[in-house]
Design a protein around this motif. Structure first.
Motif, PDB file in Angstrom:
ATOM      1  N   ASP A   1       0.828  -1.205   0.000  1.00 47.08           N
ATOM      2  CA  ASP A   1       0.000   0.000   0.000  1.00 47.08           C
ATOM      3  C   ASP A   1       0.866   1.260   0.000  1.00 47.08           C
ATOM      4  O   ASP A   1       2.009   1.221   0.438  1.00 47.08           O
ATOM      5  CB  ASP A   1      -0.862  -0.022   1.275  1.00 47.08           C
ATOM      6  CG  ASP A   1      -2.128   0.802   1.140  1.00 47.08           C
ATOM      7  OD1 ASP A   1      -2.332   1.443   0.098  1.00 47.08           O
ATOM      8  OD2 ASP A   1      -2.924   0.798   2.098  1.00 47.08           O
ATOM      9  N   ASP A   2       0.305   2.374  -0.471  1.00 51.52           N
ATOM     10  CA  ASP A   2       0.963   3.684  -0.385  1.00 51.52           C
ATOM     11  C   ASP A   2       2.372   3.642  -0.954  1.00 51.52           C
ATOM     12  O   ASP A   2       3.278   4.300  -0.435  1.00 51.52           O
ATOM     13  CB  ASP A   2       1.024   4.175   1.068  1.00 51.52           C
ATOM     14  CG  ASP A   2      -0.330   4.186   1.753  1.00 51.52           C
ATOM     15  OD1 ASP A   2      -1.346   4.260   1.048  1.00 51.52           O
ATOM     16  OD2 ASP A   2      -0.367   4.106   2.994  1.00 51.52           O
ATOM     17  N   GLU A  50      -4.145   4.789  -6.753  1.00 47.99           N
ATOM     18  CA  GLU A  50      -5.082   5.218  -5.719  1.00 47.99           C
ATOM     19  C   GLU A  50      -5.506   6.664  -5.942  1.00 47.99           C
ATOM     20  O   GLU A  50      -4.707   7.494  -6.396  1.00 47.99           O
ATOM     21  CB  GLU A  50      -4.416   5.183  -4.344  1.00 47.99           C
ATOM     22  CG  GLU A  50      -3.932   3.844  -3.884  1.00 47.99           C
ATOM     23  CD  GLU A  50      -3.551   3.915  -2.413  1.00 47.99           C
ATOM     24  OE1 GLU A  50      -4.257   3.282  -1.618  1.00 47.99           O
ATOM     25  OE2 GLU A  50      -2.575   4.589  -2.062  1.00 47.99           O
TER      26      GLU A  50
HETATM   27 CA    CA Z   1      -3.291   3.418   0.202  1.00 48.37          CA
END
Ligand code: CA
Ligand code: C2E
Ligand code: CA
Ligand code: CA
Length: 278
Positions: free
Chosen positions: A179-180, A236
């Motif tokens: 993620d991220d 995202e």
């Molecule tokens: Ca994220």
């Protein structure tokens, strides 16, 4: 329970505006939130950037507090992590997401994977893989329909132990997403050391696409390297058509963002799956 309710209410008198007491109040309330059914999940659809098909979703926790209203995860997840409450909370999120994914399948809808966010505190749990195996067995959901979202800081902590922990998760047959991506102390060596499936390109890079030439270069590089490693990419926070077009042209796999869909209730996502057949 009545008495408890009254005590909780007193935490929110106007005199108590200090951060610390608010945090303490949140913590005390969070303790009850699961039992009182105040937590629920929203699901944000992910779409294939080439075909536009809905191909996955991310479970995002919400807290509807009787007096404080809807509390965003950015406020209560840190409290949950500091207090240790993230363990029962995270367990609840996993169970609920797997239950929902199985219910969609049982209703005859096209199966899609559901991604669940894991906290670093959960990742440090010794028996995480066993717990997840139990949750999958209990729900009847096949492991391939669950994807776990990890962050770079989790992988940084303790290389050796985490290599084993990740291998244990991978052995269950679940998907692993980072993620991220790009926001932490990114190390490309993660891609070699850990058997990941997906890189999620952080919203901070996507936000100023396609005009910001540095963010455009970074995004293009991430997509390129992911492809070399056989990883899917999820962009995202896609909010504009120009962002979508840029990402599609670069060969990014999936997109998630307000442009196409906000996080929504499980029933709403079921409707969306029904209206857009495979
Ligand atoms: Ca994220
Ligand atoms: P995240 O994992 O990066 O989740 C994506 C966040 O971006 C979500 O915020 C989502 O609503 C938001 N988002 C998606 N598309 C867009 C867009 O186009 N524009 C904008 N401005 N935002 C967009 P949310 O639901 O408020 O969650 C915030 C963070 O809270 C998550 O960031 C995640 O770190 C954490 N979180 C949420 N649910 C859970 C959970 O069940 N467990 C854990 N450990 N953390 C969670
Ligand atoms: Ca996430
Ligand atoms: Ca983010």
């Amino acid at each position: 329970a009545k008495d408890n309710g009254r005590n909780n209410f007193q935490f929110f008198t106007p005199e108590m505006n200090a951060r610390v007491s608010e945090r303490l109040a949140l913590e005390n309330n969070l303790r009850q939130a699961i039992a009182r059914n105040e937590l629920f999940l929203h699901y944000q659809p992910q779409f294939d950037l080439q075909t536009g098909e809905l191909t996955g979703c991310e479970a995002l926790v919400r807290w509807q507090h009787p007096e404080l209203g809807l509390i965003p995860p950015s406020r209560f997840i840190p409290v949950a992590e500091d207090s240790g409450l993230i363990l029962p909370l995270g367990h609840w999120v996993l169970r609920e997401a797997c239950r929902q994914a199985k219910a969609w399948q049982d209703a005859g809808l096209r199966p899609i994977p559901v991604a669940v966010n894991l906290s670093a505190v959960q990742f440090r749990q010794a028996r995480l893989a066993t717990m997840i195996a139990d949750v999958l067995a209990e729900s009847g959901l096949a492991p391939r329909w669950l994807e776990l979202e990890l962050t770079e800081s989790m992988l940084m902590e303790d290389g050796e132990r985490h290599t084993t922990a990740l291998a244990d998760l991978k052995a269950l047959g679940v998907g692993l997403a980072l993620d991220d991506f790009g926001t932490g102390y990114s190390s490309l060596s993660y891609l070699k050391r850990f058997d990941l499936d997906t890189l999620k390109i952080d919203r901070s890079f996507v936000q100023s696409l396609p005009d910001d030439s540095e963010d455009a270069a970074l995004t293009t590089a991430i997509i390129g390297i992911a492809r070399q490693f056989g990883l899917k990419t999820v962009a995202e926070g896609v909010e504009t058509e120009a962002q979508r077009a840029f990402l599609a042209a670069q060969g990014c796999t999936l997109m998630q963002g307000f442009l196409l869909a906000r996080p929504m209730a499980g029933a709403e996502l079921a409707e969306l799956l029904e209206t857009v057949p495979a």
